[in-house]
Design an enzyme around this catalytic site. Structure first.
Site, short mmCIF file in Angstrom:
data_model
loop_
_atom_site.label_atom_id
_atom_site.label_comp_id
_atom_site.label_asym_id
_atom_site.label_seq_id
_atom_site.Cartn_x
_atom_site.Cartn_y
_atom_site.Cartn_z
N GLY A 128 26.58 -5.14 -33.65
CA GLY A 128 26.87 -4.36 -32.45
C GLY A 128 26.46 -2.91 -32.51
O GLY A 128 26.61 -2.19 -31.52
N GLY A 153 21.87 -6.68 -35.38
CA GLY A 153 20.65 -7.21 -34.77
C GLY A 153 19.87 -6.06 -34.16
O GLY A 153 18.92 -5.55 -34.74
N TYR A 170 20.88 -6.45 -17.49
CA TYR A 170 21.94 -5.52 -17.88
C TYR A 170 21.76 -4.14 -17.26
O TYR A 170 22.39 -3.18 -17.71
CB TYR A 170 21.93 -5.29 -19.40
CG TYR A 170 21.91 -6.49 -20.28
CD1 TYR A 170 22.99 -7.37 -20.32
CD2 TYR A 170 20.84 -6.73 -21.13
CE1 TYR A 170 22.98 -8.46 -21.19
CE2 TYR A 170 20.82 -7.81 -21.99
CZ TYR A 170 21.89 -8.67 -22.01
OH TYR A 170 21.87 -9.73 -22.88
N CYS A 229 8.35 -12.47 -8.09
CA CYS A 229 8.92 -12.50 -6.75
C CYS A 229 10.44 -12.47 -6.77
O CYS A 229 11.10 -13.45 -6.43
CB CYS A 229 8.41 -13.73 -6.01
SG CYS A 229 6.62 -13.71 -5.93
C1 LIG Z 1 24.71 -11.05 -31.07
C2 LIG Z 1 25.55 -11.07 -32.29
C3 LIG Z 1 25.37 -10.12 -33.30
C4 LIG Z 1 24.36 -9.02 -33.21
O1 LIG Z 1 24.65 -8.07 -32.23
P1 LIG Z 1 23.81 -6.72 -32.15
O2 LIG Z 1 24.44 -5.97 -31.05
O3 LIG Z 1 22.41 -7.08 -31.86
O4 LIG Z 1 23.96 -6.03 -33.46
C5 LIG Z 1 26.14 -10.23 -34.43
N1 LIG Z 1 27.07 -11.21 -34.56
C6 LIG Z 1 27.28 -12.13 -33.61
C7 LIG Z 1 28.31 -13.17 -33.80
C8 LIG Z 1 26.53 -12.09 -32.44
O5 LIG Z 1 26.76 -12.99 -31.49
#
Ligand SMILES: *Cc1c(COP(=O)(O)O)cnc(C)c1O
Length: 454
Positions: free
Chosen positions: A265, A301, A342, A368
């Site tokens: 996150g 991520g 988003y 479109c």
């Molecule tokens: C999507 C997700 C992440 C990664 O989130 P980021 O915001 O991209 O860091 C990590 N753990 C779980 C369980 C997720 O679903």
């Protein structure tokens, strides 16, 4: 639902966008990523195309790794980095991160197989998600997956069944929903009780105890993930404090707790947000998790891959409707879905540096749908047809979310490496025929009702 706007105030200028991103520079050859000019790449790969920077990816991973090493120094607890594959699942990206020592967090059987294909060992993979199917659970267990994050009592039963069928021991972590507000966009907050993810704190101990009773299942720890694009770190402190308390409670009840998976996150700066600071995050992790004697994991991520990618597109044409100026690109919402989904803001830089005056323009795609817009009233110079632009910070939740809507083939993907000054097309643009190759017209459609009539 509680929600704060991602960032306010005036847009950053083109110069501000550039100076905040040292991996992007202008040379005589135009905009370069890691010193490699983007225009010749676009000419080879065709537009739109994604370009990922290997040196940037490595730097970001190492920065995070170093911050996590300080947690180990301070608390004696190791921190594994499980890259959240869904952010960008290209094999080359996975291979690069695996080479740096990353494990993986996957949310489907497909992502698990991808991670394996890229060389990540199954024991370094955790499987998250609210609806893992029986097939996926069996696959994960047969592969020898490191950990399955269980998100409900119903799922625990399914895991036990899959363990019995495969004869494998399922190591599970109970994913708890700590009910903290991550202060991010409503569509990417996951740690509030109203969200579908995890089990409430008050149910976690019972689920843990249930896991301990089931044959073929071994509860190894706890997991959480409170949301995405988080720039204020306080919600992490609150969540981790609750998790640590739960670890202590479980131990008091006689359970073994070996690991805590703290989720991902960490946010990045698309516009004017502050990027989540790895050292600040490490500090919270160390202080809240001190003394637990567990192995820690994080699942970043976006933070790792987001800033490392751009989407290069070509201007198709400009049009004026009354007072409004539109710049139509050959990239669209089917390529980069984040603005439509988003209301995400992405910086846009022309590939050719220009001092031409700037004025507000709506940057849109050709699909479109009114939602097919990348930017409204963005201050940009006039760019004639066939000029190239780069949409910035498109390395995460970009190509992976693409679709072929409007029968638009998936765009090419390219990796550049500033360290060796090399680049390669890592996925050519999909041939358009591939979009209907697997479609079949049933025989019975050929007999038309009219020809049957007497
Ligand atoms: C999507 C997700 C992440 C990664 O989130 P980021 O915001 O991209 O860091 C990590 N753990 C779980 C369980 C997720 O679903």
């Amino acid at each position: 639902m509680a929600q704060t706007p991602p960032s306010s105030g005036p847009d950053p200028s083109l110069t501000e966008l550039l100076t905040a991103r040292p991996h992007l520079t202008y040379s005589e050859a135009g905009l370069c990523q890691e010193g490699i000019p983007l225009a010749p790449i676009a000419a080879h790969a065709g537009t739109p195309c994604w370009v990922y920077g290997a040196a940037t990816l490595r730097n970001r991973f190492r920065t995070l790794r170093q911050a996590m090493d300080t947690v180990q120094t301070r608390t004696g607890q190791p921190v594994n980095i499980h890259y959240a594959v869904k952010a960008n699942s290209h094999l080359a990206v996975l291979r690069l991160l695996a080479g740096e020592g990353a494990g993986a967090d996957v949310v489907s059987g497909g992502e698990l197989l991808r991670a394996r294909e890229a060389g990540i060992q199954a024991r370094h993979v955790a499987f998250s998600g609210v609806g893992k199917s029986p097939d996926e659970l069996r696959l994960a267990l047969r592969q020898g997956i490191g950990q399955i994050n269980v998100e409900s009592a119903a799922e625990l039963d399914m895991i036990a069944a899959a363990a019995a069928e495969t004869g494998a021991m399922a190591r599970v972590a109970v994913r708890v929903n700590p009910d903290v507000d991550a202060h991010t966009h409503a569509k990417i907050t996951t740690g509030l009780e109203e969200n579908k993810f995890g089990v409430p704190m008050r149910d976690a101990a019972a689920l843990y105890a249930q896991a301990a009773r089931l044959p073929g299942v071994q509860p190894v720890g706890l997991a959480t993930h409170i949301g995405s694009q988080i720039s204020q770190l306080q919600p992490y402190r609150d969540a981790f404090a609750r998790l640590a308390g739960l670890v202590r409670d479980l131990r008091t009840q006689g359970h073994t707790v070996q690991s805590v998976d703290c989720g991902g996150g960490l946010g990045i700066s698309y516009r004017t947000e502050t990027e989540a600071d790895p050292m600040g995050f490490a500090d919270i992790l160390a202080s809240e998790m001190a003394g637990l004697d567990v192995t820690l994991a994080i699942e970043p991520g976006r933070w790792l891959v987001g800033p490392a990618g751009v989407l290069v597109a070509s201007v198709v044409l400009n049009k004026q409707t009354g007072e409004r100026r539109f710049m139509v690109l050959d990239a669209a919402m089917n390529d980069l879905m984040r603005p439509a989904m988003y209301e995400a803001w992405h910086g846009i830089l022309p590939l050719n540096h220009t001092d031409a005056p700037i004025s507000p323009v709506d940057v849109v795609g050709p699909v479109c749908e009114t939602g097919d817009s990348f930017a409204t009233a963005r201050e940009l110079p006039d760019l004639e047809a066939e000029s190239l632009v780069a949409l910035l910070d498109a390395g995460a939740y970009g190509a992976v979310m693409s679709s072929c809507y409007n029968t638009r083939p998936l765009a090419a993907e390219v990796m550049v490496d500033g360290a060796s000054q090399r680049w390669s097309i890592i996925r050519p643009r999909q041939p358009v025929e591939a979009l209907w190759r697997d479609e079949e017209i049933p025989d019975w459609l050929n007999a038309t009702p009219h020809s049957d009539a007497a």
